[in-house]
Design an enzyme around this catalytic site. Structure first.
Site, PDB file in Angstrom:
ATOM      1  N   THR A 136     -47.416   4.352  -5.095  1.00 42.63           N
ATOM      2  CA  THR A 136     -47.513   3.000  -4.511  1.00 42.63           C
ATOM      3  C   THR A 136     -47.369   1.969  -5.636  1.00 42.63           C
ATOM      4  O   THR A 136     -47.680   0.800  -5.437  1.00 42.63           O
ATOM      5  CB  THR A 136     -48.880   2.787  -3.820  1.00 42.63           C
ATOM      6  OG1 THR A 136     -49.914   3.093  -4.766  1.00 42.63           O
ATOM      7  CG2 THR A 136     -49.038   3.638  -2.578  1.00 42.63           C
TER       8      THR A 136
ATOM      9  N   HIS B 224     -42.651  -0.579   1.016  1.00 36.11           N
ATOM     10  CA  HIS B 224     -43.368  -1.381   0.002  1.00 36.11           C
ATOM     11  C   HIS B 224     -44.364  -2.362   0.645  1.00 36.11           C
ATOM     12  O   HIS B 224     -44.204  -3.576   0.560  1.00 36.11           O
ATOM     13  CB  HIS B 224     -42.384  -2.133  -0.922  1.00 36.11           C
ATOM     14  CG  HIS B 224     -43.021  -2.520  -2.236  1.00 36.11           C
ATOM     15  ND1 HIS B 224     -42.306  -2.704  -3.390  1.00 36.11           N
ATOM     16  CD2 HIS B 224     -44.314  -2.744  -2.572  1.00 36.11           C
ATOM     17  CE1 HIS B 224     -43.128  -3.034  -4.383  1.00 36.11           C
ATOM     18  NE2 HIS B 224     -44.366  -3.080  -3.896  1.00 36.11           N
TER      19      HIS B 224
ATOM     20  N   ARG C 162     -44.552   1.493  -8.764  1.00 33.45           N
ATOM     21  CA  ARG C 162     -43.179   0.983  -8.821  1.00 33.45           C
ATOM     22  C   ARG C 162     -42.238   2.189  -8.786  1.00 33.45           C
ATOM     23  O   ARG C 162     -42.491   3.213  -9.449  1.00 33.45           O
ATOM     24  CB  ARG C 162     -42.935   0.183 -10.103  1.00 33.45           C
ATOM     25  CG  ARG C 162     -43.549  -1.213 -10.107  1.00 33.45           C
ATOM     26  CD  ARG C 162     -42.894  -2.156  -9.098  1.00 33.45           C
ATOM     27  NE  ARG C 162     -43.431  -3.500  -9.123  1.00 33.45           N
ATOM     28  CZ  ARG C 162     -44.398  -3.954  -8.324  1.00 33.45           C
ATOM     29  NH1 ARG C 162     -44.939  -3.149  -7.430  1.00 33.45           N
ATOM     30  NH2 ARG C 162     -44.798  -5.208  -8.399  1.00 33.45           N
TER      31      ARG C 162
ATOM     32  N   GLU D  69     -34.964  -0.079  -5.037  1.00 35.25           N
ATOM     33  CA  GLU D  69     -35.408  -0.788  -3.851  1.00 35.25           C
ATOM     34  C   GLU D  69     -34.524  -1.974  -3.501  1.00 35.25           C
ATOM     35  O   GLU D  69     -34.142  -2.704  -4.423  1.00 35.25           O
ATOM     36  CB  GLU D  69     -36.826  -1.317  -4.158  1.00 35.25           C
ATOM     37  CG  GLU D  69     -37.798  -1.066  -3.068  1.00 35.25           C
ATOM     38  CD  GLU D  69     -39.211  -1.329  -3.521  1.00 35.25           C
ATOM     39  OE1 GLU D  69     -39.795  -0.493  -4.232  1.00 35.25           O
ATOM     40  OE2 GLU D  69     -39.703  -2.395  -3.163  1.00 35.25           O
TER      41      GLU D  69
ATOM     42  N   GLY E 214     -56.289   1.450 -13.954  1.00 38.07           N
ATOM     43  CA  GLY E 214     -56.603   0.015 -13.986  1.00 38.07           C
ATOM     44  C   GLY E 214     -57.364  -0.288 -12.701  1.00 38.07           C
ATOM     45  O   GLY E 214     -58.025   0.588 -12.140  1.00 38.07           O
ATOM     46  N   ARG E 215     -57.221  -1.496 -12.217  1.00 37.51           N
ATOM     47  CA  ARG E 215     -57.976  -1.895 -11.011  1.00 37.51           C
ATOM     48  C   ARG E 215     -57.663  -0.996  -9.818  1.00 37.51           C
ATOM     49  O   ARG E 215     -58.554  -0.455  -9.172  1.00 37.51           O
ATOM     50  CB  ARG E 215     -57.609  -3.325 -10.604  1.00 37.51           C
ATOM     51  CG  ARG E 215     -58.103  -4.403 -11.514  1.00 37.51           C
ATOM     52  CD  ARG E 215     -57.775  -5.745 -10.893  1.00 37.51           C
ATOM     53  NE  ARG E 215     -57.875  -6.810 -11.853  1.00 37.51           N
ATOM     54  CZ  ARG E 215     -56.887  -7.176 -12.676  1.00 37.51           C
ATOM     55  NH1 ARG E 215     -55.733  -6.550 -12.637  1.00 37.51           N
ATOM     56  NH2 ARG E 215     -57.063  -8.158 -13.538  1.00 37.51           N
ATOM     57  N   ILE E 216     -56.359  -0.825  -9.516  1.00 36.83           N
ATOM     58  CA  ILE E 216     -55.984  -0.092  -8.293  1.00 36.83           C
ATOM     59  C   ILE E 216     -56.277   1.402  -8.444  1.00 36.83           C
ATOM     60  O   ILE E 216     -56.851   2.021  -7.546  1.00 36.83           O
ATOM     61  CB  ILE E 216     -54.506  -0.354  -7.915  1.00 36.83           C
ATOM     62  CG1 ILE E 216     -54.285  -1.856  -7.656  1.00 36.83           C
ATOM     63  CG2 ILE E 216     -54.112   0.448  -6.662  1.00 36.83           C
ATOM     64  CD1 ILE E 216     -52.837  -2.285  -7.449  1.00 36.83           C
TER      65      ILE E 216
HETATM   66  C1  DGY Z   1     -47.512  -6.067  -6.069  1.00 32.58           C
HETATM   67  O1  DGY Z   1     -48.061  -7.121  -5.738  1.00 32.58           O
HETATM   68  O2  DGY Z   1     -47.080  -5.891  -7.201  1.00 32.58           O
HETATM   69  C2  DGY Z   1     -47.434  -4.966  -5.066  1.00 32.58           C
HETATM   70  O3  DGY Z   1     -46.426  -4.074  -5.380  1.00 32.58           O
HETATM   71  C3  DGY Z   1     -47.280  -5.504  -3.670  1.00 32.58           C
HETATM   72  O4  DGY Z   1     -47.327  -4.478  -2.711  1.00 32.58           O
END
Ligand code: DGY
Length: 326
Positions: A233, A282, A235, A264, A153-155
């Site tokens: 990075t 996080h 979930r 978490e 996706g975007r990230i």
């Molecule tokens: C989000 O905005 O979902 C990210 O996990 C923040 O770091």
């Protein structure tokens, strides 16, 4: 109209909200319990929440006045979207502004693990550096290696594109074909298993859903190379943390870089003791610029939503669909 904000967010966002509404902001510097959130939204029209808030059916149905939820995050697995939609409450998130920031953190973790930066820093501070040595703290090369991106996706796309200067062979696993990665990097779409078997560096960028829970489990970790590095990075629950501890302890893989955890903010004691893992609290979106933009976006969505418009980052636009006339 009245708004409840579950935790202090950057001032520009609060100022924008304050111009339009009466605000109540969590006075404590901590996550509120579900009960405290229910108490906080009493008599409120809007809720600005965080990814750490459990916005479930009970919370959503607790306050009849509630008309809009603006989350200060891109991921919204903590919100029962179906329950909000059922009540006709639009929910918004903060996509776009944190894309590059989160991709940058994934790279920071990748390099930290590959070149043993945290371990090296501790080693040096503790006075163990006695001079250059041929076998001292050897890591893994990154350039010209194979990069595996899970979820583009975007990230995931931004993360993949940043590999350009390192001349990597890029593989990706996604349901959709990613034209951008294919055109710009010659990336190849492959199955998750093939990606795990062939990649030197693997980075996770899928949202947490029922289908992605424990997507990386013992079986998948066994497929990875002994020299592989896993970065998460996205979930925490996407990776089975117990299985990851086994893989890191048994050196089935070279290392891991984690910004998120299965339970978490708790993390397994074993993880804390391991040297081949870099742990971050996080902070994927954690830069001054990005967090400020996120606050402004959450405020803008709330303002537009409560004025009766469609919030620009609404994740459940179906609430605005007109019911067919009979
Ligand atoms: C989000 O905005 O979902 C990210 O996990 C923040 O770091």
């Amino acid at each position: 109209m009245k708004i409840f904000v579950t935790r202090k967010i950057p001032k520009p966002g609060l100022d924008a909200l304050q111009k339009e509404f009466t605000l109540e902001v969590n006075p404590f510097d901590r996550v509120l319990s579900k009960e405290e959130i229910i108490e906080g939204i009493k008599g409120k029209d809007g809720l600005v929440c965080l990814l750490t808030d459990p916005i479930d059916k009970e919370v959503i149905n607790a306050e009849p006045h509630l008309k809009m939820i603006a989350s200060y995050a891109v991921g919204y697995d903590n919100i029962d979207i179906a329950a909000a939609t059922k009540r006709g409450i639009p929910v918004s998130n903060t996509p776009g502004v944190l894309t590059e920031t989160t991709a940058e953190l994934a790279w920071a973790l990748l390099f930290s693990v590959a070149r043993r930066i945290v371990e090296g820093d501790m080693f040096t501070r503790e006075g163990n550096f006695k001079g250059w040595a041929p076998m001292l703290m050897l890591g893994q090369d990154v350039s010209h290696k194979t990069l595996g991106v899970i979820g583009t996706g975007r990230i995931g796309t931004a993360f993949g594109l940043k590999s350009k200067g390192f001349h990597m062979n890029v593989l990706y696993a996604d349901e959709q074909k990613n034209e951008q990665l294919e055109k710009q990097l010659g990336a190849k779409k492959v199955s998750l298993s093939k990606l795990l078997i062939e990649s030197d560096f693997i980075s996770i960028h899928v949202p947490l859903t029922k289908a992605t829970h424990h997507l990386i489990d013992e079986k998948q970790l066994h497929l990875m190379k002994k020299t592989a590095v896993l970065i998460n990075t996205a979930r925490g629950p996407i990776v089975n943390e117990k299985a990851l501890v086994k893989a890191l302890t048994g050196q089935w893989i070279f290392g891991a870089g984690l910004d998120v955890y299965e339970n978490e903010p708790e993390l397994s004691e074993e993880l804390k003791k391991l040297k081949n893992v870099v742990l971050q609290p996080h902070t994927g979106s954690g830069t001054i610029e990005t967090r400020t933009k996120m606050a402004l976006i959450a405020a803008e969505n709330m303002i537009i939503g409560l004025k009766g418009g469609i919030p620009p980052n609404c994740v459940n636009e179906e609430v605005f669909q007109k019911k067919p006339t009979t």
